[in-house]
Design a protein around this motif. Structure first.
Motif, PDB file in Angstrom:
ATOM      1  N   VAL A  65       0.814  -1.346  -0.176  1.00 14.72           N
ATOM      2  CA  VAL A  65       0.063   0.093   0.091  1.00 14.72           C
ATOM      3  C   VAL A  65       0.981   1.117   0.003  1.00 14.72           C
ATOM      4  O   VAL A  65       0.538   2.102  -0.782  1.00 14.72           O
ATOM      5  CB  VAL A  65      -1.057  -0.075   1.191  1.00 14.72           C
ATOM      6  CG1 VAL A  65      -1.684   1.426   1.336  1.00 14.72           C
ATOM      7  CG2 VAL A  65      -1.888  -1.137   0.959  1.00 14.72           C
ATOM      8  N   GLY A  66       1.921   1.400   0.767  1.00 13.65           N
ATOM      9  CA  GLY A  66       2.762   2.326   0.967  1.00 13.65           C
ATOM     10  C   GLY A  66       3.541   2.520  -0.483  1.00 13.65           C
ATOM     11  O   GLY A  66       3.874   3.736  -1.018  1.00 13.65           O
ATOM     12  N   GLY A  67       4.004   1.509  -1.284  1.00 17.51           N
ATOM     13  CA  GLY A  67       4.415   1.736  -2.383  1.00 17.51           C
ATOM     14  C   GLY A  67       3.581   2.286  -3.460  1.00 17.51           C
ATOM     15  O   GLY A  67       4.121   3.005  -4.003  1.00 17.51           O
ATOM     16  N   ALA A  68       2.563   1.815  -3.471  1.00 14.82           N
ATOM     17  CA  ALA A  68       1.440   2.543  -4.511  1.00 14.82           C
ATOM     18  C   ALA A  68       1.271   3.886  -4.245  1.00 14.82           C
ATOM     19  O   ALA A  68       1.287   4.962  -5.151  1.00 14.82           O
ATOM     20  CB  ALA A  68       0.085   1.561  -4.322  1.00 14.82           C
ATOM     21  N   GLY A  69       1.227   4.253  -2.812  1.00 11.18           N
ATOM     22  CA  GLY A  69       0.804   5.658  -2.802  1.00 11.18           C
ATOM     23  C   GLY A  69       2.166   6.332  -3.019  1.00 11.18           C
ATOM     24  O   GLY A  69       2.033   7.557  -3.389  1.00 11.18           O
ATOM     25  N   PHE A  70       2.888   5.825  -2.491  1.00  9.57           N
ATOM     26  CA  PHE A  70       4.502   6.583  -2.845  1.00  9.57           C
ATOM     27  C   PHE A  70       4.953   7.034  -4.310  1.00  9.57           C
ATOM     28  O   PHE A  70       5.280   8.089  -4.528  1.00  9.57           O
ATOM     29  CB  PHE A  70       5.754   5.619  -2.149  1.00  9.57           C
ATOM     30  CG  PHE A  70       6.996   6.542  -1.908  1.00  9.57           C
ATOM     31  CD1 PHE A  70       7.348   7.151  -0.595  1.00  9.57           C
ATOM     32  CD2 PHE A  70       7.895   6.665  -2.836  1.00  9.57           C
ATOM     33  CE1 PHE A  70       8.398   7.803  -0.663  1.00  9.57           C
ATOM     34  CE2 PHE A  70       9.258   7.376  -2.747  1.00  9.57           C
ATOM     35  CZ  PHE A  70       9.326   7.814  -1.522  1.00  9.57           C
ATOM     36  N   GLY A  71       4.603   6.153  -4.983  1.00  8.91           N
ATOM     37  CA  GLY A  71       4.664   6.134  -6.519  1.00  8.91           C
ATOM     38  C   GLY A  71       3.607   7.309  -7.110  1.00  8.91           C
ATOM     39  O   GLY A  71       4.138   8.301  -7.890  1.00  8.91           O
ATOM     40  N   GLY A  83      11.696  18.615 -11.625  1.00 10.62           N
ATOM     41  CA  GLY A  83      10.772  17.814 -11.029  1.00 10.62           C
ATOM     42  C   GLY A  83      11.002  16.149 -11.466  1.00 10.62           C
ATOM     43  O   GLY A  83      10.512  15.198 -10.780  1.00 10.62           O
ATOM     44  N   SER A  84      12.088  16.065 -12.299  1.00  6.96           N
ATOM     45  CA  SER A  84      12.379  14.474 -12.706  1.00  6.96           C
ATOM     46  C   SER A  84      12.947  13.618 -11.604  1.00  6.96           C
ATOM     47  O   SER A  84      12.996  12.493 -11.634  1.00  6.96           O
ATOM     48  CB  SER A  84      13.477  14.543 -13.870  1.00  6.96           C
ATOM     49  OG  SER A  84      14.612  15.222 -13.493  1.00  6.96           O
ATOM     50  N   VAL A  85      13.786  14.507 -10.481  1.00 10.24           N
ATOM     51  CA  VAL A  85      14.135  13.518  -9.250  1.00 10.24           C
ATOM     52  C   VAL A  85      13.259  12.733  -8.839  1.00 10.24           C
ATOM     53  O   VAL A  85      13.398  11.702  -7.968  1.00 10.24           O
ATOM     54  CB  VAL A  85      14.846  14.576  -8.268  1.00 10.24           C
ATOM     55  CG1 VAL A  85      16.145  15.365  -9.189  1.00 10.24           C
ATOM     56  CG2 VAL A  85      14.062  15.450  -7.917  1.00 10.24           C
ATOM     57  N   PHE A  86      11.759  13.183  -8.708  1.00  7.47           N
ATOM     58  CA  PHE A  86      10.668  12.519  -7.981  1.00  7.47           C
ATOM     59  C   PHE A  86      10.219  11.331  -8.924  1.00  7.47           C
ATOM     60  O   PHE A  86       9.775  10.322  -8.364  1.00  7.47           O
ATOM     61  CB  PHE A  86       9.488  13.482  -7.622  1.00  7.47           C
ATOM     62  CG  PHE A  86       9.914  14.368  -6.662  1.00  7.47           C
ATOM     63  CD1 PHE A  86      10.156  13.954  -5.520  1.00  7.47           C
ATOM     64  CD2 PHE A  86      10.139  15.881  -6.958  1.00  7.47           C
ATOM     65  CE1 PHE A  86      10.675  14.892  -4.590  1.00  7.47           C
ATOM     66  CE2 PHE A  86      10.588  16.629  -6.152  1.00  7.47           C
ATOM     67  CZ  PHE A  86      10.815  16.403  -4.769  1.00  7.47           C
ATOM     68  N   LEU A  87      10.114  11.355 -10.279  1.00  7.47           N
ATOM     69  CA  LEU A  87       9.636  10.621 -11.185  1.00  7.47           C
ATOM     70  C   LEU A  87      10.505   9.365 -11.320  1.00  7.47           C
ATOM     71  O   LEU A  87       9.906   8.298 -11.516  1.00  7.47           O
ATOM     72  CB  LEU A  87       9.494  11.095 -12.653  1.00  7.47           C
ATOM     73  CG  LEU A  87       8.637  12.293 -12.886  1.00  7.47           C
ATOM     74  CD1 LEU A  87       8.367  12.744 -14.315  1.00  7.47           C
ATOM     75  CD2 LEU A  87       7.122  11.956 -12.256  1.00  7.47           C
ATOM     76  N   VAL A  88      11.585   9.305 -10.655  1.00  7.37           N
ATOM     77  CA  VAL A  88      12.396   8.205 -10.723  1.00  7.37           C
ATOM     78  C   VAL A  88      12.004   7.152  -9.725  1.00  7.37           C
ATOM     79  O   VAL A  88      11.994   5.711  -9.870  1.00  7.37           O
ATOM     80  CB  VAL A  88      13.887   8.509 -10.366  1.00  7.37           C
ATOM     81  CG1 VAL A  88      14.029   8.877  -8.931  1.00  7.37           C
ATOM     82  CG2 VAL A  88      14.905   7.041 -10.713  1.00  7.37           C
ATOM     83  N   ASN A  89      10.975   7.478  -8.976  1.00  5.05           N
ATOM     84  CA  ASN A  89      10.435   6.679  -8.012  1.00  5.05           C
ATOM     85  C   ASN A  89       9.330   5.700  -8.469  1.00  5.05           C
ATOM     86  O   ASN A  89       9.177   4.577  -7.981  1.00  5.05           O
ATOM     87  CB  ASN A  89       9.776   7.564  -6.945  1.00  5.05           C
ATOM     88  CG  ASN A  89      10.662   8.263  -5.966  1.00  5.05           C
ATOM     89  OD1 ASN A  89      12.079   8.145  -5.942  1.00  5.05           O
ATOM     90  ND2 ASN A  89      10.303   9.382  -5.533  1.00  5.05           N
ATOM     91  N   VAL A  90       8.767   6.144  -9.627  1.00  2.00           N
ATOM     92  CA  VAL A  90       7.598   5.563  -9.929  1.00  2.00           C
ATOM     93  C   VAL A  90       8.032   3.866 -10.755  1.00  2.00           C
ATOM     94  O   VAL A  90       7.284   3.312 -10.167  1.00  2.00           O
ATOM     95  CB  VAL A  90       6.899   6.377 -11.121  1.00  2.00           C
ATOM     96  CG1 VAL A  90       5.691   5.592 -11.727  1.00  2.00           C
ATOM     97  CG2 VAL A  90       6.372   7.428 -10.461  1.00  2.00           C
ATOM     98  N   PRO A  91       8.992   3.826 -11.509  1.00  5.50           N
ATOM     99  CA  PRO A  91       9.255   2.463 -12.032  1.00  5.50           C
ATOM    100  C   PRO A  91       9.862   1.577 -10.998  1.00  5.50           C
ATOM    101  O   PRO A  91       9.499   0.460 -10.857  1.00  5.50           O
ATOM    102  CB  PRO A  91      10.328   2.825 -12.997  1.00  5.50           C
ATOM    103  CG  PRO A  91      10.724   4.005 -12.822  1.00  5.50           C
ATOM    104  CD  PRO A  91       9.761   4.869 -12.296  1.00  5.50           C
ATOM    105  N   VAL A  92      10.583   1.954  -9.924  1.00  2.11           N
ATOM    106  CA  VAL A  92      11.055   1.320  -8.984  1.00  2.11           C
ATOM    107  C   VAL A  92       9.895   0.775  -7.855  1.00  2.11           C
ATOM    108  O   VAL A  92       9.788  -0.321  -7.707  1.00  2.11           O
ATOM    109  CB  VAL A  92      12.061   2.059  -8.058  1.00  2.11           C
ATOM    110  CG1 VAL A  92      12.615   1.180  -6.843  1.00  2.11           C
ATOM    111  CG2 VAL A  92      13.005   2.301  -8.950  1.00  2.11           C
ATOM    112  N   MET A  93       8.851   1.503  -7.809  1.00  2.00           N
ATOM    113  CA  MET A  93       7.807   1.249  -7.056  1.00  2.00           C
ATOM    114  C   MET A  93       6.909   0.058  -7.787  1.00  2.00           C
ATOM    115  O   MET A  93       6.384  -0.835  -7.210  1.00  2.00           O
ATOM    116  CB  MET A  93       6.736   2.452  -6.464  1.00  2.00           C
ATOM    117  CG  MET A  93       7.548   3.255  -5.496  1.00  2.00           C
ATOM    118  SD  MET A  93       7.856   2.024  -4.042  1.00  2.00           S
ATOM    119  CE  MET A  93       8.684   3.034  -3.211  1.00  2.00           C
TER     120      MET A  93
END
Length: 511
Positions: free
Chosen positions: A94-100, A179-189
Motif C-alpha cells: 500500500v505504501g509503495g502504491a501511494g509513494f509512486g 521535478g524529474s528527481v521524483f519521477l524516478v520513484n515510479v518505475p522502482v515502486m
C-alpha cells in the motif's frame, strides 16, 4: 510489535539457513529502502534549480527538504503498529502504491506550498514502507551470521541511497527539469508491487493489543514542535516562538514517555532502552545519519553555486563517498569477526568526525578535491557504524521484541536525517544571512532574495549589471563558505563526542 519474529525463532533449535528465494526477497526489500534513502537526499541537488523556479523563502526551502524525513520519523512507530494488525507485506505494498502516485504530484508542483505538501505525503507513505523492511528481514533470515550479512546489505542500501541521491539528481538535472528527481520513484515502486507479492512472506502479530490513538497523537505532538523550534532557534535566535515550540515538544515527549511506560502493550516499548548496548546503538545510529545528511545539505550547494560545477560534475565528485559507504558497510561483517563491535562503532563515528575536520576551512575556489576526501572519510565512517548499530539494535533484544527494535532503529534513522538538515542547515543559513554584505545599488527586492539563500543571490545577480552582480556573488560565496566552516566545526564536535561516549559507555561489553 512482537509478531515481527516468526515462530521458528521462538521455538528454538538450529536456525534454518536462507536459500535463493530468501536472498531474492532481500533484493525486493532493498527497493523501498533504497528509494526512501534516495528521497532523503536527492532533493539536495535540485535545490538550486527549484529555488530559481519556485522562489521559496529560506524557511520554505528548509521545509521542502526536511518535511519528508520529519513525517517519516513521526509516523514510523504508528505504521509499525498498523503493520502488526494489517500485515507487514500488505502495508509495504500500500505504501509503495501511494509513494509512486504522490511522486508524480511532487514532480509537477507549481508552488513551494504544494511541494511541501507533496513531500509531506511522501513521508506518510514512506512511513508505511519502512517498518516492514527490517521486520520482514528479521523473519526471513533466521541464521545469525546470515542475518548480519543481510543487515549489512540492507544498511548499504540506506548508505548508498543517501549518497546516490545527489549523483542521480545531478544526472537528471543535467538532462531534465528539477521535478524529474521524483519521477524516478515510479518505475522502482512498480517493481516492488510486481515482485513483492511473489517473494515476500506475509507477517503479522497474532495478538498485537489495542491500537493506541492517544499515543500516536502524543508522538506527533512531541516531534513536530521540537524540530520546528530547532530550526526557528537557529534562524532567528531565542525567539518566543522557538522557545514555545521547544517547551511544548518536550512536554508532549514527557507525556508520551509516561504513557508508554504505564501501558502493558505500548506503542513504543521504551523499556528496550534499559539495555546499554541498545540505547547507545540507537543514539549512534541517529547521529551518524545526522552527520551524513547534514553534510549533504551544503555539499551540493558548494559544488554548484560556489565552485560553479554542473549537476553531473558535482554528482561525480560524490561517487568516491558512495563507494566508501557501501564498502565499509559490507566490510563491517568481516571486521566484526575479529574486532569488538563497540570498538568498530566508535571508530566509525570518529571517522565521521574526521571527515568534518577536513571540511573545516574549505576555500571559496578550488576546494573540490578536499571536499571529495572529506565526504569519502565521512561516508566510510557512517557505513561502518550504521551496519553495526542496526545489527546491535536487533541483536540486543529477545527475538520476540525484534519488531519493536526495528521500528526504533528506523525512527532513529529518519529523525537523524530530519535533524541533520534542521540543525546544521539552519546554522549554515543563519551564518550566511549574518555575514552576507549586499553591495550598494542592489534593488530592495533583489537584496532580500539574496539574503535568504545563496541560490536567491544567484537569481538576483542574473538581473544586475555585471560588476554589481560579480560583487554580490563574491560576497555570497564567501558568506556561504564561512557558514560551511562553522557548520562543519559543529559536526566535528557532535561526532567526536558521540564516538568517545560510545567507547566509554560500551568499554565493558563483549562482542
Amino acid at each position: 510489535m512482537s509478531g515481527a519474529v516468526e515462530p521458528a525463532i521462538r521455538e528454538g533449535g538450529p536456525a534454518p539457513r536462507a536459500g535463493t528465494r530468501q536472498w531474492a526477497a532481500l533484493a525486493v526489500l532493498m527497493l523501498p529502502v533504497l528509494l526512501v534513502a534516495v528521497d532523503n537526499t536527492v532533493l539536495s541537488f535540485a535545490v538550486p534549480a527549484l529555488s530559481l523556479e519556485l522562489a521559496p523563502s529560506g524557511t520554505q526551502l528548509l521545509w521542502i527538504v526536511d518535511i519528508y524525513s520529519l513525517m517519516l520519523a513521526g509516523l514510523l512507530v504508528t505504521m509499525g503498529g498498523l503493520g502488526d494488525r494489517l500485515g507487514r507485506r500488505r502495508l509495504l505494498l500500500v505504501g509503495g502504491a501511494g509513494f509512486g502516485l504522490v511522486s508524480i504530484l511532487a514532480a509537477y508542483a507549481t508552488s513551494p506550498e504544494l511541494l511541501v505538501a507533496a513531500r509531506a505525503l511522501l513521508g506518510v507513505f514512506g512511513a508505511m514502507l519502512m517498518p516492514s523492511t527490517l521486520s520482514l528481514l528479521r523473519s526471513i533470515f533466521l541464521d545469525p551470521g546470515q542475518r548480519r550479512l543481510a543487515i549489512a546489505v540492507w544498511s548499504s542500501a540506506f548508505a548508498g541511497g543517501a549518497a546516490l541521491g545527489p549523483i542521480l539528481g545531478g544526472w537528471l538535472l543535467e538532462h531534465f527539469w528539477w521535478g524529474s528527481v521524483f519521477l524516478v520513484n515510479v518505475p522502482v515502486m512498480v517493481l516492488l508491487l510486481v515482485f513483492g507479492p511473489l517473494l515476500l512472506p506475509e507477517s503479522r502479530d497474532p495478538a498485537p493489543g489495542p491500537f493506541d490513538l492517544v499515543s500516536v497523537g502524543l508522538s506527533l505532538a512531541a516531534m513536530l514542535p521540537v524540530v520546528y523550534g530547532v530550526k526557528a532557534l537557529a534562524k532567528s535566535g531565542a525567539s518566543p516562538e522557538a522557545l514555545l515550540c521547544l517547551v511544548a515538544g518536550v512536554l508532549f515527549a514527557v507525556l508520551f514517555t509516561r504513557r508508554q511506560l504505564r501501558r502493558p502493550t505500548p506503542l513504543l516499548d521504551l523499556r528496550l532502552f534499559r539495555d546499554r548496548m541498545f540505547s547507545v546503538a540507537v543514539a549512534s545510529n541517529l547521529l551518524s545519519v545526522f552527520a551524513l545528511v547534514g553534510f549533504l545539505f551544503f555539499v551540493s550547494q558548494y559544488l554548484q553555486l560556489v565552485l560553479g560545477l554542473s549537476p553531473v560534475e558535482a554528482g561525480v565528485r560524490l561517487l568516491p563517498g558512495l563507494l566508501a559507504q557501501v564498502a565499509a558497510a559490507l566490510l563491517a561483517v568481516l571486521l566484526a569477526r575479529h574486532i569488538r563491535v563497540p570498538i568498530l562503532i566508535s571508530a566509525g563515528l570518529l571517522a565521521a568526525a574526521f571527515g568534518y575536520v577536513i571540511a573545516v576551512g574549505l576555500p571559496v575556489d578550488g576546494g573540490a578535491a578536499r571536499l571529495v576526501l572529506a565526504f569519502a572519510v565521512l561516508g566510510a565512517g557512517v557505513g561502518l557504524a550504521e551496519t553495526l548499530t542496526n545489527d546491535a539494535i536487533v541483536g540486543a533484544v529477545p527475538p520476540a521484541r525484534a519488531g519493536g527494535a526495528a521500528a526504533i532503529s528506523e525512527t532513529a534513522y529518519e529523525l537523524g536525517a530530519a535533524l541533520g538538515t534542521a540543525v546544521l542547515g539552519s546554522v549554515l543559513i543563519a551564518v550566511y544571512q549574518r555575514d552576507l554584505v549586499v553591495p550598494t545599488g542592489v534593488p530592495g527586492e533583489d537584496a532580500e532574495s539574496a539574503r535568504e539563500t545563496i541560490a536567491g543571490a544567484q537569481s538576483a545577480a542574473a538581473g544586475l549589471p555585471t560588476e554589481l552582480a560579480t560583487t554580490l556573488m563574491d560576497n555570497a560565496r564567501a558568506a556561504f563558505v564561512h557558514g560551511m566552516s562553522v557548520t562543519s566545526a559543529i559536526g566535528v564536535a557532535i561526532m567526536a563526542i558521540t564516538g568517545i561516549s560510545a567507547a566509554v559507555l560500551l568499554r565493558r561489553r563483549r562482542g
